[in-house]
Design an enzyme around this catalytic site. Structure first.
Site, mmCIF file in Angstrom:
data_model
loop_
_atom_site.group_PDB
_atom_site.id
_atom_site.type_symbol
_atom_site.label_atom_id
_atom_site.label_comp_id
_atom_site.label_asym_id
_atom_site.label_seq_id
_atom_site.Cartn_x
_atom_site.Cartn_y
_atom_site.Cartn_z
ATOM 1 N N LYS A 197 0.792 4.931 6.825
ATOM 2 C CA LYS A 197 0.230 5.694 5.705
ATOM 3 C C LYS A 197 0.849 7.091 5.713
ATOM 4 C CE LYS A 197 -2.957 2.507 4.695
ATOM 5 N NZ LYS A 197 -2.818 1.648 3.504
ATOM 6 N N SER A 216 0.802 -1.225 0.000
ATOM 7 C CA SER A 216 0.000 0.000 0.000
ATOM 8 C C SER A 216 0.834 1.275 0.000
ATOM 9 C CB SER A 216 -0.950 0.018 1.199
ATOM 10 O OG SER A 216 -0.245 0.200 2.402
#
Length: 284
Positions: free
Chosen positions: A112, A51
């Site tokens: 993230k 990701s």
């Protein structure tokens, strides 16, 4: 008359008990020091998914600094002890790469990039990031290329992006550079148009929360999608807004990286599997 009876051998039991207790005390002290260091200074984190490509590969190991944004229960390993609130709290900067604890019953550590701060508005339009009503510049640059390996297979790289030559198979994905207000820039991957990810409504970041996205925009369950407990039936699930007290720290430096080909029973493979060129890579 002198006592000529043989001397009794000295008992070694107290000494043995003393050595055992000293060893236990040492191990308890060591565990406490490690707990303090991991909770308040640096903690290791390994990358389990794609990701955050292209910046982070599966098999990267990095240190996370714990002092940047303050301390809460999620600064501690496993969230224990469950202390309330946040001490010395701070707000990340847009563009920071952070580790946080996700919401929900299956909560776990995730990494993230911070895109939106409290009060910001966020939207995606045809894959273009819109921050506070302004389109964030997105420049096409050279494709991201990484060799296929045991921990980066055709499961992580769609067949249309796999190229094969005499040296083996390589994954090549379209890559772009985004530049935030103030000049902070980073690279993202954008493989194709996905309606749920590339065209969204307008999100307004609540007070005390941040909006986080993965750099691999088409393969990241992030704040563009509601968390498991917030999602309606049929909705794509992600992370939702993340409360600041769940942000644990800031990505600092890569200290190890492996392509997944090592066999733990064959020590020499630990070195052949290492991606030495990635060691020491920092974060802006």
């Amino acid at each position: 008359m002198a006592d000529t009876s043989p001397a009794k051998p000295a008992s070694t039991a107290p000494k043995a008990r003393s050595e055992t207790s000293e060893t236990i005390r040492f191990l308890l002290k060591l565990a406490f020091v490690v707990w303090l260091f991991r909770s308040f200074v640096l903690a290791p984190f390994s990358i389990p998914s794609e990701s955050m490509l292209p910046r982070l590969l599966i098999g990267d190991y990095l240190f996370v600094s714990k002092w940047n944004y303050g301390y809460s229960r999620w600064s501690m390993p496993f969230g224990f002890p469950p202390v309330p609130g946040r001490l010395l709290g701070g707000v990340p900067e847009r563009g920071d790469t952070v580790v946080f604890r996700s919401k929900g019953e299956d909560h776990h550590d995730v990494i993230k990039r911070v895109i939106g701060l409290p009060g910001d508005t966020i939207q995606m339009r045809r894959g273009q990031l819109i921050l506070n009503g302004q389109a964030i510049p997105k420049q096409r640059i050279a494709d991201f290329a990484v060799p296929l390996s045991p921990n980066f297979t055709t499961r992580e790289c769609d067949a249309e992006f796999v190229q094969t030559n005499g040296e083996g198979a390589t994954c090549r994905i379209p890559r772009f550079r985004e530049t935030l207000p103030g000049g902070r820039s980073y690279e993202v991957l954008d493989q194709r148009y996905i309606p749920d990810a590339d065209d969204t409504g307008v999100y307004t970041v609540p007070a005390g929360n941040v909006f986080l996205m993965g750099d691999n925009r088409d393969d990241s369950a992030d704040s563009r999608f509601p968390s498991t407990e917030e999602a309606l039936p049929g909705q794509v699930q992600g992370m939702g807004f993340i409360p600041l007290d769940r942000v644990q720290g800031k990505a600092m430096i890569i200290f190890w990286s492996t392509d997944g080909s090592a066999n733990w029973l064959l020590p020499w493979t630990w070195f052949t599997a290492a991606r030495w060129d990635r060691l020491g890579g920092g974060f802006d």
